[in-house]
Scaffold this motif. Sequence first.
Motif: not given
Length: 297
Positions: A1-5, A12-14, A244-248, A250-261
């Motif tokens: 998750m830190w990679k996403t943050a 910039a959002g932080l 923090w919620r927006l970053v989380k 985004d992290y979940r979307r990236e995780l789901e996309d990687s599982l789909d691939y």
Amino acid sequence: MWKTALKPRWIAGLIFALALSGVFVLLSQWQFGRSTQPEIPVNPSTEKVKALTDTLQPGDFFHGSVADQMVTAQGSYDPGKQVLVAGRLHDGKSGYWVVTAFAVTGAPVLTGTAATPQTWIPVARGWLADPADAAPPPSGTLELTGRLLPSESPVPATDPGPGYATAVSVAELINDWGVSSYPGFIAASSEVANGADVGAAAAAGPLKPLNIGPQPATQQINWLNLFYSVEWIVFAGFAVFIWWRLVKDDYRRELEDSLDYAYGEEPGGEADDGNAGEQANIQTHPSSDQNQQKVQP
């Protein structure tokens, strides 16, 4: 998750969330400052010196409207009626107030069984660090100027000993001195004899001037402003929480996309297991056995 943050947009959002939180904290401090305000502002008229005999009457109650009033009176001290009040601070040091009875010239005379032919008022003349340095008051007729203050409450069940008092309590002092008195006392700022100031402020010695200013006005709490100050703190924390919620998310979307691939799916599409094409070929091109069965008579 830190990679996403650590993505530039979330950094910039932080920064934006922290800046917004800082503004909310400043607004909270402003509202908190407004929640405690003086109930009644300091009255500048108390600094105008008035005659004691025109301001307060002996035998009367001490009215709050005359508290802190600068007054002047003529009279003389009685060196035999002087006490030290312990536990008084001056420049951060604990010491003693020197309180002496002052006979007020022209003061109304009280009547009654215990009344005396002269009316007095206790005067806090100055501060001492060592009670051994206590000296007799100035002699002769003086013109006294100081701040009129209400009587203090004595410390119960305490015997301060001869020559000492627990507080500048008029009730306690008049019993010890056996005199009629005003219902308050004066914190002296000057004592003039024959045109010269002989008080603690002018004379160099162990007796230090009290320099008592007008007492601060009572404070009242504005609960609405206090609630707003807490509310702004909540908003400050909520700004960081939203980031923090927006970053989380985004992290979940990236995780789901990687599982789909990983399972051979297109992101957001259906699985391609390789059997769909074969089933289509079977349906489009029937087997030769089936064609032969249809040709036989």
